[in-house]
Design a protein around this motif. Structure first.
Motif, PDB file in Angstrom:
ATOM      1  N   GLY A 170      -9.921   0.207   7.987  1.00 26.23           N
ATOM      2  CA  GLY A 170      -8.522  -0.017   8.319  1.00 26.23           C
ATOM      3  C   GLY A 170      -8.253   0.465   9.737  1.00 26.23           C
ATOM      4  O   GLY A 170      -9.095   1.117  10.372  1.00 26.23           O
ATOM      5  N   ASP A 171      -7.057   0.183  10.224  1.00 22.29           N
ATOM      6  CA  ASP A 171      -6.701   0.530  11.603  1.00 22.29           C
ATOM      7  C   ASP A 171      -6.204   1.955  11.781  1.00 22.29           C
ATOM      8  O   ASP A 171      -6.113   2.437  12.903  1.00 22.29           O
ATOM      9  CB  ASP A 171      -5.620  -0.425  12.117  1.00 22.29           C
ATOM     10  N   SER A 172      -5.846   2.618  10.690  1.00 25.38           N
ATOM     11  CA  SER A 172      -5.281   3.952  10.852  1.00 25.38           C
ATOM     12  C   SER A 172      -5.927   4.939   9.891  1.00 25.38           C
ATOM     13  O   SER A 172      -6.456   4.565   8.846  1.00 25.38           O
ATOM     14  CB  SER A 172      -3.770   3.921  10.614  1.00 25.38           C
ATOM     15  N   TYR A 173      -5.888   6.183  10.305  1.00 19.58           N
ATOM     16  CA  TYR A 173      -6.423   7.286   9.517  1.00 19.58           C
ATOM     17  C   TYR A 173      -5.347   8.361   9.473  1.00 19.58           C
ATOM     18  O   TYR A 173      -4.612   8.553  10.444  1.00 19.58           O
ATOM     19  CB  TYR A 173      -7.675   7.868  10.160  1.00 19.58           C
TER      20      TYR A 173
ATOM     21  N   VAL B 243     -11.523   1.591   3.635  1.00 22.66           N
ATOM     22  CA  VAL B 243     -12.747   0.872   3.975  1.00 22.66           C
ATOM     23  C   VAL B 243     -12.881  -0.264   2.966  1.00 22.66           C
ATOM     24  O   VAL B 243     -12.754  -0.048   1.765  1.00 22.66           O
ATOM     25  CB  VAL B 243     -13.992   1.783   3.976  1.00 22.66           C
ATOM     26  N   ASN B 244     -13.079  -1.471   3.481  1.00 23.57           N
ATOM     27  CA  ASN B 244     -13.185  -2.660   2.628  1.00 23.57           C
ATOM     28  C   ASN B 244     -12.006  -2.766   1.663  1.00 23.57           C
ATOM     29  O   ASN B 244     -12.167  -3.164   0.512  1.00 23.57           O
ATOM     30  CB  ASN B 244     -14.513  -2.667   1.866  1.00 23.57           C
ATOM     31  N   GLY B 245     -10.824  -2.370   2.127  1.00 23.04           N
ATOM     32  CA  GLY B 245      -9.618  -2.470   1.318  1.00 23.04           C
ATOM     33  C   GLY B 245      -9.493  -1.395   0.253  1.00 23.04           C
ATOM     34  O   GLY B 245      -8.564  -1.419  -0.553  1.00 23.04           O
ATOM     35  N   LYS B 246     -10.393  -0.427   0.218  1.00 25.30           N
ATOM     36  CA  LYS B 246     -10.380   0.659  -0.763  1.00 25.30           C
ATOM     37  C   LYS B 246     -10.107   1.978  -0.057  1.00 25.30           C
ATOM     38  O   LYS B 246     -10.543   2.194   1.067  1.00 25.30           O
ATOM     39  CB  LYS B 246     -11.725   0.763  -1.495  1.00 25.30           C
ATOM     40  N   ARG B 247      -9.392   2.853  -0.733  1.00 23.33           N
ATOM     41  CA  ARG B 247      -9.095   4.161  -0.152  1.00 23.33           C
ATOM     42  C   ARG B 247     -10.349   5.033  -0.100  1.00 23.33           C
ATOM     43  O   ARG B 247     -11.219   4.944  -0.950  1.00 23.33           O
ATOM     44  CB  ARG B 247      -8.065   4.892  -1.016  1.00 23.33           C
ATOM     45  N   PHE B 248     -10.369   5.932   0.905  1.00 26.26           N
ATOM     46  CA  PHE B 248     -11.388   6.981   0.915  1.00 26.26           C
ATOM     47  C   PHE B 248     -10.754   8.282   1.374  1.00 26.26           C
ATOM     48  O   PHE B 248      -9.721   8.300   2.033  1.00 26.26           O
ATOM     49  CB  PHE B 248     -12.593   6.611   1.795  1.00 26.26           C
ATOM     50  N   VAL B 249     -11.379   9.375   0.997  1.00 26.37           N
ATOM     51  CA  VAL B 249     -10.980  10.703   1.446  1.00 26.37           C
ATOM     52  C   VAL B 249     -12.258  11.488   1.708  1.00 26.37           C
ATOM     53  O   VAL B 249     -13.278  11.297   1.033  1.00 26.37           O
ATOM     54  CB  VAL B 249     -10.074  11.433   0.420  1.00 26.37           C
ATOM     55  N   GLY B 250     -12.220  12.316   2.719  1.00 29.38           N
ATOM     56  CA  GLY B 250     -13.365  13.150   3.055  1.00 29.38           C
ATOM     57  C   GLY B 250     -12.920  14.304   3.921  1.00 29.38           C
ATOM     58  O   GLY B 250     -11.733  14.459   4.214  1.00 29.38           O
ATOM     59  N   MET B 251     -13.872  15.126   4.317  1.00 30.29           N
ATOM     60  CA  MET B 251     -13.518  16.296   5.116  1.00 30.29           C
ATOM     61  C   MET B 251     -14.611  16.605   6.128  1.00 30.29           C
ATOM     62  O   MET B 251     -15.772  16.281   5.930  1.00 30.29           O
ATOM     63  CB  MET B 251     -13.307  17.502   4.208  1.00 30.29           C
ATOM     64  N   PHE B 252     -14.188  17.224   7.222  1.00 28.34           N
ATOM     65  CA  PHE B 252     -15.129  17.740   8.204  1.00 28.34           C
ATOM     66  C   PHE B 252     -15.509  19.142   7.756  1.00 28.34           C
ATOM     67  O   PHE B 252     -14.655  19.938   7.359  1.00 28.34           O
ATOM     68  CB  PHE B 252     -14.493  17.807   9.600  1.00 28.34           C
TER      69      PHE B 252
ATOM     70  N   GLN C 211       0.829  -1.197   0.000  1.00 31.47           N
ATOM     71  CA  GLN C 211       0.000   0.000   0.000  1.00 31.47           C
ATOM     72  C   GLN C 211       0.872   1.259   0.000  1.00 31.47           C
ATOM     73  O   GLN C 211       0.630   2.186  -0.753  1.00 31.47           O
ATOM     74  CB  GLN C 211      -0.915  -0.065   1.211  1.00 31.47           C
ATOM     75  N   ARG C 212       1.900   1.301   0.831  1.00 33.99           N
ATOM     76  CA  ARG C 212       2.783   2.469   0.901  1.00 33.99           C
ATOM     77  C   ARG C 212       3.537   2.683  -0.408  1.00 33.99           C
ATOM     78  O   ARG C 212       3.708   3.797  -0.848  1.00 33.99           O
ATOM     79  CB  ARG C 212       3.779   2.322   2.050  1.00 33.99           C
ATOM     80  N   ALA C 213       3.991   1.619  -1.045  1.00 32.17           N
ATOM     81  CA  ALA C 213       4.705   1.739  -2.317  1.00 32.17           C
ATOM     82  C   ALA C 213       3.793   2.358  -3.370  1.00 32.17           C
ATOM     83  O   ALA C 213       4.208   3.218  -4.143  1.00 32.17           O
ATOM     84  CB  ALA C 213       5.216   0.381  -2.776  1.00 32.17           C
ATOM     85  N   ALA C 214       2.536   1.957  -3.388  1.00 32.69           N
ATOM     86  CA  ALA C 214       1.584   2.518  -4.345  1.00 32.69           C
ATOM     87  C   ALA C 214       1.355   3.995  -4.077  1.00 32.69           C
ATOM     88  O   ALA C 214       1.255   4.799  -4.999  1.00 32.69           O
ATOM     89  CB  ALA C 214       0.264   1.760  -4.276  1.00 32.69           C
ATOM     90  N   GLU C 215       1.281   4.383  -2.801  1.00 34.37           N
ATOM     91  CA  GLU C 215       1.086   5.794  -2.473  1.00 34.37           C
ATOM     92  C   GLU C 215       2.285   6.631  -2.890  1.00 34.37           C
ATOM     93  O   GLU C 215       2.132   7.750  -3.376  1.00 34.37           O
ATOM     94  CB  GLU C 215       0.822   5.953  -0.976  1.00 34.37           C
ATOM     95  N   ARG C 216       3.492   6.093  -2.709  1.00 36.49           N
ATOM     96  CA  ARG C 216       4.692   6.844  -3.096  1.00 36.49           C
ATOM     97  C   ARG C 216       4.775   7.007  -4.607  1.00 36.49           C
ATOM     98  O   ARG C 216       5.401   7.943  -5.088  1.00 36.49           O
ATOM     99  CB  ARG C 216       5.944   6.155  -2.562  1.00 36.49           C
ATOM    100  N   ALA C 217       4.141   6.134  -5.364  1.00 36.63           N
ATOM    101  CA  ALA C 217       4.186   6.183  -6.818  1.00 36.63           C
ATOM    102  C   ALA C 217       3.128   7.121  -7.398  1.00 36.63           C
ATOM    103  O   ALA C 217       2.954   7.182  -8.608  1.00 36.63           O
ATOM    104  CB  ALA C 217       4.017   4.777  -7.393  1.00 36.63           C
TER     105      ALA C 217
END
Length: 114
Positions: free
Chosen positions: A48-51, A67-76, A2-8
Motif C-alpha cells: 500500500g501507499d501508506s504506513y 501488502v497484497n490488499g492484506k493488513r500486516f503488523v510488525g516491529m523494529f 478500509q477505514r470503516a472496518a478499522e473503526r469497527a
C-alpha cells in the motif's frame, strides 16, 4: 471501506494509541523487504501507499500497513550485538487473521497488548 472496518474493531485489552512516529525511506524499504520475505511468493508483494508507525512503551517501533490488499503488523527490534531489523508479527492471510491484525492497527492509531 478500509477505514470503516478499522473503526469497527472490537475493544480488547489493548493500550494505545501509542505515540505516532514517521518512517524514513530506509525503514520503509526494510519493512517491505522483511514482509515480502515472510510471504509464500516474495516477488508477488505489492505494498500500500501508506504506513502507520508508533513507538510503544518499550521504545520499540511498531508498523502497520497493507501488502497484497492484506493488513500486516510488525516491529523494529535490535537483538543484542546486532543490527536493527524489522520483524513481521503477522501478515493476515485469512479473515480471522485480518481481525487480529486490525486489533493492533486501527484508524486512530496503533495499539499494543497490555
Amino acid at each position: 471501506m478500509q477505514r470503516a472496518a478499522e473503526r469497527a474493531a472490537p475493544d480488547l485489552a489493548f493500550q494505545g494509541p501509542i505515540r505516532p512516529t514517521s518512517l524514513t525511506s530506509a525503514q520503509v524499504k526494510q519493512v517491505q523487504s522483511s514482509v515480502a520475505k515472510s510471504l509464500k511468493d516474495p516477488a508477488s508483494a505489492k505494498f500500500g501507499d501508506s504506513y502507520k508507525a508508533g513507538i510503544g512503551p518499550d521504545r520499540e517501533t511498531l508498523v502497520c500497513g497493507f501488502v497484497n490488499g492484506k493488513r500486516f503488523v510488525g516491529m523494529f527490534a535490535k537483538p543484542q550485538r546486532g543490527a536493527t531489523e524489522f520483524l513481521p508479527i503477522r501478515v493476515a492471510t485469512t479473515e480471522e487473521e485480518q481481525g487480529a491484525v486490525r486489533d493492533y492497527c486501527r484508524a486512530n492509531g496503533i495499539y499494543v497488548p497490555q
